[in-house]
Design a protein around this motif. Structure first.
Motif, mmCIF file in Angstrom:
data_model
loop_
_atom_site.group_PDB
_atom_site.id
_atom_site.type_symbol
_atom_site.label_atom_id
_atom_site.label_comp_id
_atom_site.label_asym_id
_atom_site.label_seq_id
_atom_site.Cartn_x
_atom_site.Cartn_y
_atom_site.Cartn_z
ATOM 1 N N UNK A 1 59.853 13.908 7.567
ATOM 2 C CA UNK A 1 59.608 12.951 6.492
ATOM 3 C C UNK A 1 59.292 11.559 7.048
ATOM 4 N N UNK A 2 58.201 10.972 6.533
ATOM 5 C CA UNK A 2 57.889 9.579 6.809
ATOM 6 C C UNK A 2 57.278 9.304 8.163
ATOM 7 N N UNK A 3 56.835 10.354 8.885
ATOM 8 C CA UNK A 3 56.324 10.131 10.238
ATOM 9 C C UNK A 3 54.815 10.353 10.332
ATOM 10 N N UNK A 4 54.129 10.356 9.181
ATOM 11 C CA UNK A 4 52.678 10.515 9.201
ATOM 12 C C UNK A 4 51.981 9.258 9.705
ATOM 13 N N UNK A 5 50.656 9.362 9.917
ATOM 14 C CA UNK A 5 49.857 8.180 10.260
ATOM 15 C C UNK A 5 49.719 7.307 9.012
ATOM 16 N N UNK A 6 49.338 6.052 9.206
ATOM 17 C CA UNK A 6 49.271 5.152 8.045
ATOM 18 C C UNK A 6 48.180 5.560 7.066
ATOM 19 N N UNK A 7 47.214 6.384 7.536
ATOM 20 C CA UNK A 7 46.096 6.776 6.670
ATOM 21 C C UNK A 7 46.212 8.207 6.164
ATOM 22 N N UNK A 8 47.214 8.973 6.614
ATOM 23 C CA UNK A 8 47.314 10.334 6.126
ATOM 24 C C UNK A 8 48.391 11.142 6.816
ATOM 25 N N UNK A 9 48.792 12.275 6.220
ATOM 26 C CA UNK A 9 49.798 13.150 6.819
ATOM 27 C C UNK A 9 49.214 13.912 8.000
ATOM 28 N N UNK A 10 50.072 14.577 8.766
ATOM 29 C CA UNK A 10 49.577 15.250 9.963
ATOM 30 C C UNK A 10 50.446 16.457 10.311
ATOM 31 N N UNK A 11 49.834 17.350 11.075
ATOM 32 C CA UNK A 11 50.546 18.461 11.694
ATOM 33 C C UNK A 11 50.668 18.129 13.173
ATOM 34 N N UNK A 12 51.887 18.086 13.696
ATOM 35 C CA UNK A 12 52.116 17.787 15.109
ATOM 36 C C UNK A 12 52.588 19.034 15.837
ATOM 37 N N UNK A 13 52.063 19.206 17.044
ATOM 38 C CA UNK A 13 52.434 20.338 17.890
ATOM 39 C C UNK A 13 53.337 19.826 19.013
ATOM 40 N N UNK A 14 54.556 20.343 19.076
ATOM 41 C CA UNK A 14 55.516 19.945 20.098
ATOM 42 C C UNK A 14 55.647 21.110 21.079
ATOM 43 N N UNK A 15 55.027 20.953 22.250
ATOM 44 C CA UNK A 15 55.033 22.054 23.206
ATOM 45 C C UNK A 15 56.272 21.994 24.096
ATOM 46 N N UNK A 16 56.661 23.156 24.596
ATOM 47 C CA UNK A 16 57.831 23.284 25.456
ATOM 48 C C UNK A 16 57.380 23.683 26.851
ATOM 49 N N UNK A 17 57.842 22.912 27.867
ATOM 50 C CA UNK A 17 57.408 23.201 29.232
ATOM 51 C C UNK A 17 58.377 24.159 29.919
ATOM 52 N N UNK A 18 58.172 24.367 31.220
ATOM 53 C CA UNK A 18 58.952 25.354 31.960
ATOM 54 C C UNK A 18 60.414 24.965 32.115
ATOM 55 N N UNK A 19 60.765 23.703 31.862
ATOM 56 C CA UNK A 19 62.157 23.259 31.925
ATOM 57 C C UNK A 19 62.793 23.146 30.542
ATOM 58 N N UNK A 20 62.045 23.581 29.514
ATOM 59 C CA UNK A 20 62.576 23.523 28.155
ATOM 60 C C UNK A 20 62.443 22.170 27.494
ATOM 61 N N UNK A 21 61.742 21.224 28.136
ATOM 62 C CA UNK A 21 61.532 19.899 27.524
ATOM 63 C C UNK A 21 60.385 19.982 26.522
ATOM 64 N N UNK A 22 60.450 19.169 25.489
ATOM 65 C CA UNK A 22 59.401 19.183 24.477
ATOM 66 C C UNK A 22 58.525 17.941 24.601
ATOM 67 N N UNK A 23 57.229 18.126 24.301
ATOM 68 C CA UNK A 23 56.232 17.057 24.366
ATOM 69 C C UNK A 23 55.351 17.151 23.132
ATOM 70 N N UNK A 24 55.153 16.030 22.459
ATOM 71 C CA UNK A 24 54.232 16.028 21.320
ATOM 72 C C UNK A 24 52.831 15.726 21.846
#
Length: 630
Positions: free
Chosen positions: A450-473
């Motif tokens: 909630x509330x984390x879209x861009x100022x001009x519109x909503x978005x779908x974000x992909x949070x990938x997980x690396x080999x150490x289990x860390x997440x990156x958007x």
């Protein structure tokens, strides 16, 4: 009175019942496991009373909020230990964090990491004593008496406007705190002191400098051990160190936040971009390039000036203010607006690998992860409303294929309208519904942010997980009704009427530079053959085999494979260790007098196994790995 539970059931309890009483009424096992509660959505201690009609959830170690609560309690235990070990200590703030907790102190004598063992020992004694955390509500005057010898707490109390404030006592330790906490110290799991740093009181460089002690805690010792192992592994994989060792990139004080890509880095970067161009061409994208500098009026029209100007660089040209682009999208809009469009032209999928500049605070800069200029693998899609779902589905499938190529798993978030936004409620509702429809058509699980879209519109974000289990958007799909409206974009529909297209913004890598940093750490520099800057290293055993080594290298290079010969007067064991640990090369070709006589090669791979090959068979093997991007 009646209390509602999360599953919809109702419990009848006596007036004045606490959260702990609710847990006990459900079962003895839950009462034993309970750490805190959530009453009508607010986290509270087990001792908090509940009122008639309240909805109560019991927090256990399995609850998402539990680790944060336990770590906050552990921060208090650390502060208590420090005060006992160092009388006269002044305490400041001590919150839980995503990785653990910290506490700021003004100590009679500065401490070092050598003192961590003594602090941990004292903490263990306090935890073993298992005294309760006791919440009290006191007046401001009472609080000032309690903290009469703690000047940072007194200053904080002066800033509070409430007539009553909460404190927590644990043994002899007392602190201002909103809570909640675990019921007693014995509920705290495995903990460890991590590091120390300097910190100014309230972040003000003109105020007192304090010592900040960091720690972490987990409910299970095995979880702590896994975390520490991953930290050690992450340090080994630090992209800044590996980037230097492999001659991928460098940073200089003359250009803070502006990376220099070295020859190996350019091979890696261009290979990624070649792959990007290949898959986008297959997906029906065209490629454009837009100017790096455009006038301020453009950014005012797009809305970036009002919402993003603090992160933008500007300059004056011919007495007019211009901006260095922080995003590629307005340039893409101008390309669309440069000529009339029919409904038959849509969708238009325009990709751009554009260099953008954003002002970041110097203290936030971090290798390739946080820089001031980077390439975005942008694309802007201009679509008819009836094409929207199909195009979003296509973008999501493309991004999915990219992450599969690199061995990443990911989760998806749908980010909704922020407070600082443009456009009407109707447009935002339609945009969010469009993204939800596409995700549901794909059968893709997602969380709502909630509330984390861009100022001009909503978005779908992909949070990938690396080999150490860390997440990156990294990847994102943003739906935008605003920019087409701001720039009065249109197309001619089948009936001759003018319609406004919908705009999709999307990236796969996100920042190409940041993605390279992620890949370096994900693979620990041991890139797949197709990505590796150096695919083969030829190692002559002695001077007598050098001529043959160069003939082998020439044949490998002629096959389109990146190859280097190590001509140094070093022992073969040293050359092998360096090729493995510094160059991280996929294949070492070792040649001596025997191989020269037979016209063969010995190939050592990353498993450290050595196999004989003919040059032709080896080249065929490597070429196939490159072709298939194995």
């Amino acid at each position: 009175m009646n209390i509602a539970l999360p599953d919809g059931s109702v419990k009848e309890l006596a007036a004045g019942a606490t959260v702990a009483d609710v847990a006990a009424s459900i079962g003895a096992g839950l009462a034993k496991a309970a750490l805190a509660g959530k009453v009508d959505g607010t986290l509270v201690d087990l001792t908090a009373t509940v009122t008639d009609g309240a909805t109560v959830e019991i927090i256990t170690a399995k609850s998402p909020e539990a680790l944060h609560i336990m770590r906050h309690s552990c921060a208090h235990i650390m502060a208590e230990a420090v005060q006992e070990l160092y009388p006269g200590t002044q305490i400041a703030f001590g919150p839980a964090t995503d990785d653990g907790y910290f506490y700021d102190f003004e100590l009679p004598n500065n401490i070092s990491s050598d003192d961590f063992g003594a602090i941990e020992k004292k903490m263990a004694e306090i935890v073993k004593a298992d005294e309760p955390f006791v919440r009290e509500v006191v007046s401001i005057d009472e609080a000032k008496k309690i903290f009469a010898d703690q000047r940072f707490k007194l200053e904080h109390i002066d800033d509070l406007t409430d007539q009553e404030i909460s404190i927590y006592r644990h043994g002899s330790f007392v602190d201002l705190c909103a809570g909640p906490h675990v019921p007693s110290a014995g509920k705290i799991g495995a903990f460890k002191m991590m590091k120390l740093a300097g910190a100014y009181w309230r972040g003000d460089a003109t105020r007192e400098q304090l010592q900040r002690l960091y720690g972490t805690a987990f409910f299970k010792k095995s979880e702590l051990e896994e975390y520490l192992h991953n930290l050690e592994e992450a340090e080994k994989r630090d992209h800044r160190r590996i980037g230097r060792e492999m001659d991928i990139f460098m940073m200089r004080d003359e250009a803070p936040g502006f990376p220099f890509f070295l020859p190996n880095g350019m091979i890696l970067k261009n290979t990624l971009l070649d792959y990007w161009r290949e898959i986008h061409k297959k997906a029906g994208y065209v490629e454009i390039s837009t100017p790096m500098i455009m006038n301020k009026q453009l950014w005012q029209t797009s809305g970036h000036w009002d919402h993003y100007k603090d992160n933008m660089y500007s300059t004056v040209i011919d007495e007019e203010e211009y901006c260095v682009k922080p995003m590629n999208c307005p340039g893409g809009v101008l390309v669309y607006a440069s000529k009339p469009h029919s409904y038959r032209d849509l969708p238009i999928r325009a990709g751009e690998i554009g260099l953008v500049h954003r002002h970041e605070m110097k203290g936030a800069l971090h290798g390739l992860f946080r820089v001031r200029c980077f390439n975005q693998d942008d694309a802007h899609l201009f679509v008819r409303p009836d094409q929207l779902t199909e195009e979003i589905v296509g973008v999501v499938k493309l991004i999915d294929s990219v992450y599969q190529q690199f061995g990443f798993t990911y989760h998806v978030e749908l980010s909704t309208r922020p407070e600082d936004s443009m456009g009407s409620d109707e447009d935002w509702e339609a945009a969010e519904a469009g993204l939800k429809t596409a995700l549901e058509e794909l059968g893709m699980e997602y969380e709502v942010n909630e509330g984390d879209g861009a100022f001009y519109g909503p978005k779908i974000d992909f949070h990938l997980t690396d080999s150490l289990g860390r997440t990156w958007q990294c990847g994102t799909v943003q739906l935008d009704f605003q920019m087409p409206q701001n720039f009065d974009l249109e197309y001619t529909d089948a009936d001759g009427s003018k319609k406004r297209p919908v705009m999709l913004h999307r990236v796969c890598y996100g920042s190409v530079e940041r993605f390279i940093g992620i890949l370096i750490e994900h693979y620990a520099g041991k890139f797949p053959v197709w990505l590796s800057p150096m695919q083969v290293k030829v190692l002559p055993v002695s001077e007598k085999s050098r001529d043959y080594a160069h003939k082998v290298a020439d044949a490998i290079e002629a096959a389109g494979i990146r190859v280097v010969v190590d001509n140094r007067d070093e022992k073969i064991g040293y050359k092998i260790r360096e090729a493995r640990s510094i160059d991280r090369v996929p294949y070492m070709v070792i040649v001596g007098e025997k191989e020269a006589e037979e016209g063969t090669i010995s190939v050592r791979d990353r498993t450290n196994e050595t196999h004989p090959f003919t040059i032709e068979d080896f080249c065929a093997k490597v070429r196939e790995e490159i072709r298939t991007r194995a």
